[in-house]
Design a protein around this motif. Structure first.
Motif, mmCIF file in Angstrom:
data_model
loop_
_atom_site.group_PDB
_atom_site.id
_atom_site.type_symbol
_atom_site.label_atom_id
_atom_site.label_comp_id
_atom_site.label_asym_id
_atom_site.label_seq_id
_atom_site.Cartn_x
_atom_site.Cartn_y
_atom_site.Cartn_z
ATOM 1 N N UNK A 29 0.828 -1.205 0.000
ATOM 2 C CA UNK A 29 0.000 0.000 0.000
ATOM 3 C C UNK A 29 0.868 1.263 0.000
ATOM 4 N N UNK A 30 1.955 1.226 0.751
ATOM 5 C CA UNK A 30 2.853 2.384 0.815
ATOM 6 C C UNK A 30 3.436 2.693 -0.565
ATOM 7 N N UNK A 31 3.949 1.667 -1.250
ATOM 8 C CA UNK A 31 4.544 1.892 -2.572
ATOM 9 C C UNK A 31 3.497 2.317 -3.596
ATOM 10 N N UNK A 32 2.300 1.767 -3.497
ATOM 11 C CA UNK A 32 1.217 2.195 -4.385
ATOM 12 C C UNK A 32 0.922 3.675 -4.169
ATOM 13 N N UNK A 33 0.716 4.045 -2.904
ATOM 14 C CA UNK A 33 0.368 5.427 -2.588
ATOM 15 C C UNK A 33 1.484 6.393 -2.963
ATOM 16 N N UNK A 34 2.732 5.962 -2.814
ATOM 17 C CA UNK A 34 3.864 6.810 -3.164
ATOM 18 C C UNK A 34 3.850 7.158 -4.649
ATOM 19 N N UNK A 35 3.613 6.157 -5.474
ATOM 20 C CA UNK A 35 3.545 6.403 -6.918
ATOM 21 C C UNK A 35 2.385 7.303 -7.303
ATOM 22 N N UNK A 36 1.225 7.060 -6.717
ATOM 23 C CA UNK A 36 0.046 7.881 -7.008
ATOM 24 C C UNK A 36 0.261 9.310 -6.521
ATOM 25 N N UNK A 37 0.842 9.457 -5.332
ATOM 26 C CA UNK A 37 1.107 10.787 -4.771
ATOM 27 C C UNK A 37 2.062 11.576 -5.664
ATOM 28 N N UNK A 38 3.073 10.913 -6.195
ATOM 29 C CA UNK A 38 4.023 11.588 -7.088
ATOM 30 C C UNK A 38 3.338 12.014 -8.383
ATOM 31 N N UNK A 39 2.455 11.174 -8.899
ATOM 32 C CA UNK A 39 1.720 11.525 -10.105
ATOM 33 C C UNK A 39 0.862 12.780 -9.851
ATOM 34 N N UNK A 40 0.179 12.818 -8.711
ATOM 35 C CA UNK A 40 -0.646 13.982 -8.375
ATOM 36 C C UNK A 40 0.209 15.221 -8.158
ATOM 37 N N UNK A 41 1.386 15.061 -7.543
ATOM 38 C CA UNK A 41 2.273 16.195 -7.312
ATOM 39 C C UNK A 41 2.714 16.802 -8.642
ATOM 40 N N UNK A 42 3.070 15.948 -9.584
ATOM 41 C CA UNK A 42 3.514 16.440 -10.892
ATOM 42 C C UNK A 42 2.386 17.172 -11.618
ATOM 43 N N UNK A 43 1.165 16.649 -11.532
ATOM 44 C CA UNK A 43 0.020 17.342 -12.137
ATOM 45 C C UNK A 43 -0.205 18.700 -11.484
ATOM 46 N N UNK A 44 -0.093 18.745 -10.155
ATOM 47 C CA UNK A 44 -0.286 19.997 -9.434
ATOM 48 C C UNK A 44 0.767 21.023 -9.850
ATOM 49 N N UNK A 45 2.025 20.607 -9.896
ATOM 50 C CA UNK A 45 3.105 21.524 -10.266
ATOM 51 C C UNK A 45 2.905 22.027 -11.688
ATOM 52 N N UNK A 46 2.525 21.139 -12.604
ATOM 53 C CA UNK A 46 2.283 21.564 -13.991
ATOM 54 C C UNK A 46 1.135 22.565 -14.055
ATOM 55 N N UNK A 47 0.072 22.319 -13.303
ATOM 56 C CA UNK A 47 -1.061 23.251 -13.277
ATOM 57 C C UNK A 47 -0.693 24.584 -12.653
ATOM 58 N N UNK A 48 0.053 24.543 -11.568
ATOM 59 C CA UNK A 48 0.470 25.783 -10.910
ATOM 60 C C UNK A 48 1.402 26.587 -11.804
ATOM 61 N N UNK A 49 2.278 25.910 -12.514
ATOM 62 C CA UNK A 49 3.191 26.594 -13.433
ATOM 63 C C UNK A 49 2.418 27.240 -14.575
ATOM 64 N N UNK A 50 1.461 26.517 -15.128
ATOM 65 C CA UNK A 50 0.646 27.071 -16.216
ATOM 66 C C UNK A 50 -0.144 28.281 -15.724
ATOM 67 N N UNK A 51 -0.690 28.191 -14.512
ATOM 68 C CA UNK A 51 -1.457 29.301 -13.931
ATOM 69 C C UNK A 51 -0.546 30.514 -13.731
ATOM 70 N N UNK A 52 0.653 30.293 -13.200
ATOM 71 C CA UNK A 52 1.590 31.392 -12.976
ATOM 72 C C UNK A 52 2.014 32.023 -14.295
ATOM 73 N N UNK A 53 2.278 31.194 -15.307
ATOM 74 C CA UNK A 53 2.660 31.715 -16.621
ATOM 75 C C UNK A 53 1.540 32.566 -17.216
ATOM 76 N N UNK A 54 0.306 32.112 -17.023
ATOM 77 C CA UNK A 54 -0.854 32.835 -17.553
ATOM 78 C C UNK A 54 -0.993 34.222 -16.907
#
Length: 79
Positions: A29-54
């Motif tokens: 469960x820990x390794x599953x959640x770690x991978x999912x959490x990293x995927x969500x973090x990358x999406x968040x950073x990409x969205x925040x970067x796009x918002x800041x650029x805008x």
């Protein structure tokens, strides 16, 4: 359901097991959640970067005295 075999050194496995135990999770469960959490973090950073650029132009107009960290004399340390 897809699965994955991952190899760890003995030292790495010890650390991963300790981290899983600290969160009260099974290793699986820990390794599953770690991978999912990293995927969500990358999406968040990409969205925040796009918002800041805008909004960068609007911010620059509102605060013309601000100097972006990359353009400051002390470089990356300013960020």
């Amino acid at each position: 359901m897809p699965s994955l075999n991952v190899s760890f050194s003995d030292e790495e496995m010890e650390g991963v097991r300790a981290a899983a135990a600290a969160e009260g999770k099974s290793l699986k469960q820990y390794l599953h959640d770690l991978g999912v959490r990293e995927m969500h973090r990358k999406r968040f950073v990409a969205g925040a970067t796009a918002w800041a650029d805008k909004l960068r132009g609007e911010f620059d107009e509102a605060f013309p005295e601000e100097i972006p960290p990359a353009q400051r004399g002390d470089g990356a340390a300013a960020a």
